[in-house]
Design an enzyme around this catalytic site. Structure first.
Site, mmCIF file in Angstrom:
data_model
loop_
_atom_site.group_PDB
_atom_site.id
_atom_site.type_symbol
_atom_site.label_atom_id
_atom_site.label_comp_id
_atom_site.label_asym_id
_atom_site.label_seq_id
_atom_site.Cartn_x
_atom_site.Cartn_y
_atom_site.Cartn_z
ATOM 1 N N LYS A 50 0.814 -1.221 0.000
ATOM 2 C CA LYS A 50 0.000 0.000 0.000
ATOM 3 C C LYS A 50 0.846 1.268 0.000
ATOM 4 O O LYS A 50 0.354 2.340 -0.369
ATOM 5 C CB LYS A 50 -0.955 -0.005 1.195
ATOM 6 C CG LYS A 50 -1.899 -1.209 1.247
ATOM 7 C CD LYS A 50 -2.706 -1.371 -0.023
ATOM 8 C CE LYS A 50 -3.779 -2.448 0.084
ATOM 9 N NZ LYS A 50 -3.222 -3.822 0.159
ATOM 10 N N TYR A 264 -13.016 -14.735 2.953
ATOM 11 C CA TYR A 264 -11.951 -13.753 3.170
ATOM 12 C C TYR A 264 -11.392 -13.872 4.586
ATOM 13 O O TYR A 264 -12.155 -13.911 5.557
ATOM 14 C CB TYR A 264 -12.489 -12.341 2.946
ATOM 15 C CG TYR A 264 -11.488 -11.253 3.283
ATOM 16 C CD1 TYR A 264 -10.557 -10.836 2.339
ATOM 17 C CD2 TYR A 264 -11.455 -10.669 4.537
ATOM 18 C CE1 TYR A 264 -9.625 -9.861 2.636
ATOM 19 C CE2 TYR A 264 -10.527 -9.685 4.855
ATOM 20 C CZ TYR A 264 -9.615 -9.291 3.897
ATOM 21 O OH TYR A 264 -8.693 -8.328 4.204
ATOM 22 N N TYR A 290 -3.598 -12.348 2.427
ATOM 23 C CA TYR A 290 -3.345 -12.002 1.022
ATOM 24 C C TYR A 290 -2.200 -12.809 0.418
ATOM 25 O O TYR A 290 -2.423 -13.705 -0.389
ATOM 26 C CB TYR A 290 -3.054 -10.498 0.890
ATOM 27 C CG TYR A 290 -4.257 -9.631 1.121
ATOM 28 C CD1 TYR A 290 -5.079 -9.238 0.068
ATOM 29 C CD2 TYR A 290 -4.599 -9.213 2.399
ATOM 30 C CE1 TYR A 290 -6.203 -8.454 0.274
ATOM 31 C CE2 TYR A 290 -5.727 -8.433 2.627
ATOM 32 C CZ TYR A 290 -6.520 -8.058 1.561
ATOM 33 O OH TYR A 290 -7.632 -7.291 1.785
#
Length: 332
Positions: A50, A264, A290
């Site tokens: 990010k 998730y 992830y």
């Protein structure tokens, strides 16, 4: 594509390494050569992908006179951690809206990123149920902050808009230059695919530079159809923003949804195996949400013969290892 015309803060000063992983490759049968682009080593509190997106988003926030940042994510969000860290660096307040995608998963005293939110002095944490309208929740918070005299700026989840995705167009260009300097031909690239900004930016950068390197996204939440639609939409918007010539080709986006598991952030056996295997062969930490599930996908694709024998496959490591410490029971 001249990315120099877009304002950024300069958080990314040096290319992240591309490392060969011979022991990991051998453990997978030795027929495919695995390389890892180490974006887990980017600057920012504990690193991660990010930072590239926030480099551009924070510049936009400051240009608009913001004194407060609002963003959102899941309860152990790596994006929220890094947004908060760069807000601290810039002297901005930061408020987080966390979505409890798995009921009961938010624990105020949890370790991992939740601990780091408090350590870095987050101004507020609002926890909302899974499935909430996250932009609506952030806009409501922004309205309250405006009434209090603040100037808030909303960064969407994952910083996944055309501004943030520009950071991964830049990453693609950086990667191609590194491969040239290394004399390394890469046959395929594998990336985690979640909020879509990283995946969209990479494919725009690869297509826009005529790299002829296929990119496969490994989904962490959605179905193949839903994720590919999300990535394609953002890729088209990003391509237009950065001035890519011609239309973005939809066929450049490919996703695999077979490694999400029950949902998730919920652990899978293949994720645990991938995290352990990379740690025990190369000393590299993945995260359970992830990069761990994305690597599980790569492992399975290698074992199933998806990549031709002798292929050089580049995995984009998006970081997130602090989340491991909230999953201790999973790895016992």
């Amino acid at each position: 594509m001249n990315l120099a015309v877009f304002p950024r803060r300069g958080y990314v000063k040096d290319p992240t390494p591309i490392e060969s992983c011979p022991a990991f490759s051998k453990a997978l049968g030795g027929k495919v050569n695995i390389f890892i682009k180490r974006d887990d080593l980017l600057p920012g509190c504990a690193g991660g992908n990010k930072t590239r997106k926030l480099d551009f988003c924070m510049a936009d926030a400051l240009a608009k006179g913001a004194d407060t940042i609002i963003t959102c994510g899941a309860v152990q969000s790596n994006h929220c951690r890094l947004t908060l860290s760069w807000a601290v660096k810039e002297g901005l307040d930061c408020h987080l809206v966390l979505e409890e995608r798995v009921k009961g998963s938010y624990k105020p005293e949890a370790s991992g990123n939740n601990f780091l939110f408090k350590l870095m002095g987050v101004k507020s944490i609002t926890v909302v149920p899974g499935g909430s309208n996250m932009m609506g929740e952030m806009e409501a918070l922004a309205a309250r902050l405006k009434e209090a005299g603040r100037t808030p700026y909303i960064i969407p989840g994952g910083a996944s808009n055309p501004i943030g995705a520009t950071g991964y167009v830049s990453c693609a260009q950086e990667t191609l230059q590194q491969l040239f300097d290394m004399g390394l031909k890469v046959d395929h690239m594998v990336v985690p695919s979640g909020s879509a900004g990283t995946h969209a930016g990479i494919v725009v950068g690869m297509v826009g530079n005529n790299a002829n390197i296929p990119v496969s996204g490994i989904n962490v939440s959605r179905t193949k159809a839903d994720q590919e639609a999300l990535v394609r939409k953002l890729a088209r918007e990003t391509a237009q923003r950065v001035g890519m010539s011609g239309e973005f080709p939809d066929e450049a986006v490919t996703c695999f949804d077979g490694y999400v598991g029950p949902g998730y952030s919920l652990p899978t056996e293949s994720m645990v195996e991938a995290v352990r295997l990379l740690a025990q062969t190369e000393g590299i930490l993945l995260d359970p949400v992830y990069s761990g599930k994305a690597m599980a996908g790569l492992v399975d694709l290698v074992r199933s013969g998806y990549f031709a024998e002798g292929s050089n496959v580049l995995f984009l490591h998006t970081g997130g290892s602090p989340a491991l410490y909230a999953y201790l029971d999973t790895f016992k």
